[in-house]
Design a protein around this motif. Structure first.
Motif, PDB file in Angstrom:
ATOM      1  N   HIS A 175       0.844  -1.203   0.000  1.00  6.82           N
ATOM      2  CA  HIS A 175       0.000   0.000   0.000  1.00  6.82           C
ATOM      3  C   HIS A 175       0.874   1.246   0.000  1.00  6.82           C
ATOM      4  O   HIS A 175       0.657   2.181  -0.768  1.00  6.82           O
ATOM      5  CB  HIS A 175      -0.919  -0.012   1.215  1.00  6.82           C
ATOM      6  N   ARG A 176       1.886   1.256   0.858  1.00  6.14           N
ATOM      7  CA  ARG A 176       2.776   2.428   0.932  1.00  6.14           C
ATOM      8  C   ARG A 176       3.532   2.638  -0.387  1.00  6.14           C
ATOM      9  O   ARG A 176       3.712   3.768  -0.840  1.00  6.14           O
ATOM     10  CB  ARG A 176       3.753   2.244   2.088  1.00  6.14           C
ATOM     11  N   LEU A 177       3.952   1.559  -1.025  1.00  5.89           N
ATOM     12  CA  LEU A 177       4.629   1.683  -2.323  1.00  5.89           C
ATOM     13  C   LEU A 177       3.690   2.279  -3.364  1.00  5.89           C
ATOM     14  O   LEU A 177       4.080   3.161  -4.143  1.00  5.89           O
ATOM     15  CB  LEU A 177       5.132   0.308  -2.781  1.00  5.89           C
ATOM     16  N   TRP A 178       2.459   1.785  -3.386  1.00 10.67           N
ATOM     17  CA  TRP A 178       1.488   2.335  -4.336  1.00 10.67           C
ATOM     18  C   TRP A 178       1.230   3.808  -4.048  1.00 10.67           C
ATOM     19  O   TRP A 178       1.122   4.627  -4.960  1.00 10.67           O
ATOM     20  CB  TRP A 178       0.187   1.526  -4.283  1.00 10.67           C
ATOM     21  N   ASP A 179       1.146   4.145  -2.760  1.00 15.04           N
ATOM     22  CA  ASP A 179       0.925   5.536  -2.371  1.00 15.04           C
ATOM     23  C   ASP A 179       2.085   6.407  -2.845  1.00 15.04           C
ATOM     24  O   ASP A 179       1.887   7.545  -3.294  1.00 15.04           O
ATOM     25  CB  ASP A 179       0.769   5.624  -0.853  1.00 15.04           C
ATOM     26  N   HIS A 180       3.305   5.893  -2.757  1.00 10.23           N
ATOM     27  CA  HIS A 180       4.467   6.659  -3.229  1.00 10.23           C
ATOM     28  C   HIS A 180       4.359   6.966  -4.720  1.00 10.23           C
ATOM     29  O   HIS A 180       4.497   8.120  -5.137  1.00 10.23           O
ATOM     30  CB  HIS A 180       5.761   5.895  -2.961  1.00 10.23           C
ATOM     31  N   PHE A 181       4.142   5.926  -5.517  1.00  6.93           N
ATOM     32  CA  PHE A 181       4.075   6.136  -6.966  1.00  6.93           C
ATOM     33  C   PHE A 181       2.868   6.997  -7.342  1.00  6.93           C
ATOM     34  O   PHE A 181       2.979   7.890  -8.198  1.00  6.93           O
ATOM     35  CB  PHE A 181       4.029   4.796  -7.695  1.00  6.93           C
ATOM     36  N   ASN A 182       1.743   6.774  -6.695  1.00  9.63           N
ATOM     37  CA  ASN A 182       0.551   7.576  -6.951  1.00  9.63           C
ATOM     38  C   ASN A 182       0.794   9.041  -6.596  1.00  9.63           C
ATOM     39  O   ASN A 182       0.437   9.949  -7.349  1.00  9.63           O
ATOM     40  CB  ASN A 182      -0.628   7.025  -6.148  1.00  9.63           C
ATOM     41  N   GLY A 183       1.424   9.270  -5.435  1.00 21.24           N
ATOM     42  CA  GLY A 183       1.676  10.638  -5.005  1.00 21.24           C
ATOM     43  C   GLY A 183       2.680  11.359  -5.888  1.00 21.24           C
ATOM     44  O   GLY A 183       2.499  12.537  -6.207  1.00 21.24           O
ATOM     45  N   THR A 184       3.735  10.660  -6.286  1.00 24.99           N
ATOM     46  CA  THR A 184       4.749  11.288  -7.131  1.00 24.99           C
ATOM     47  C   THR A 184       4.185  11.627  -8.505  1.00 24.99           C
ATOM     48  O   THR A 184       4.398  12.728  -9.032  1.00 24.99           O
ATOM     49  CB  THR A 184       5.971  10.368  -7.278  1.00 24.99           C
TER      50      THR A 184
END
Length: 273
Positions: A175-184
């Motif tokens: 989830h955190r990895l997806w949040d990183h790519f989504n946020g960037t």
């Protein structure tokens, strides 16, 4: 007692260090890759008259610091789960639990983010959020350019969610990895993802969604979906039209001028790029 506390701290620090190192690597790696792609497609820049890259050095410095808080929250959640210091134990990992809890976690996080974000826009808390909004035209380097209090409010979901939700550690990390790519990508300032799936009636969003939040300030508070903004009336009035405009650009069709381009930005924050 003191020795026990020190033992806990020493056990926690390697997890925090690993989370920080990986996130810092991903911050720069994702940023450089996206910038290389964007440089080949200047026509996809959302705010054509602004250059957020002018703030790059400041944003990188602040991001390197604020990532300590973001990764501290993630490391804290992982640590609590591994130690069994939660109200509910994590589900045994399986395809069903992984997919199911990922969906639950993403939905829960979007709710947390929307209302936490609204909180940070109140008079009481905005002083902690103002730094992030100096990026009127966000870039890939703006993602973590936050005040430390702001970073904790928005990212402490990863610390507290494991206490009340049976999220396996592996799912929390994904989830955190997806949040990183989504946020960037969401802060990148370039639109490559406009499609019918990112506008009504779909709850999904594209880069334009968060870019409008930085440009217009009082719209589009959510993260992954437009659901809460549509329900609460905080969706940018021209969001769907702007998505359609970039859809046409992607198809090579004639593209009209951006709607609402001259709308004033409703904020007392000193204008930035």
């Amino acid at each position: 007692m003191l020795n026990q506390v020190l033992d806990v701290i020493l056990e926690f620090l390697p997890i925090w260090a690993a989370c920080y190192g990986i996130n810092l690597f991903l911050y720069f790696a994702t940023g450089w890759v996206l910038v290389a792609i964007q440089n080949r497609h200047p026509e996809r820049r959302i705010q054509q008259n602004r250059r957020g890259e002018k703030r790059q050095a400041k944003e990188i410095r602040q991001s390197v610091i604020s990532l300590l808080v973001t990764t501290g929250c993630l490391a804290g959640g992982i640590f609590l789960s591994l130690k069994g210091w939660t109200l509910v134990p994590p589900l045994e990992l399986s395809w069903l639990s992984a997919i199911g809890m990922f969906i639950v976690s993403v939905l829960a996080f979007d709710t947390w983010f929307y209302w936490g974000h609204r909180l940070m826009h109140t008079k009481l808390f905005y002083r902690f959020h103002a730094l992030h909004h100096q990026s009127v035209a966000p870039t890939v380097w703006s993602t973590y350019s936050d005040d430390l209090v702001d970073a904790f409010v928005m990212q402490s979901y990863y610390l507290f969610a494991v206490i009340v939700l049976p999220i396996p550690v592996e799912v929390l990390i994904v989830h955190r990895l997806w949040d990183h790519f989504n946020g960037t990508i969401g802060h990148s300032g370039f639109e490559f993802y406009a499609s019918p799936l990112s506008r009504i009636p779909s709850p999904m969003v594209c880069v334009t969604f968060h870019d409008q939040h930085h440009a217009k300030f009082r719209y589009n508070y959510a993260n992954f979906f437009s659901f809460w903004d549509r329900v609460c009336g905080t969706i940018a009035p021209n969001y769907d039209d702007e998505v359609k405009r970039f859809e046409a650009l992607g198809k090579g069709e004639a593209v009209p001028a951006a709607s609402g381009a001259t709308e004033p930005r409703k904020t007392s924050v000193p204008a930035g790029e």
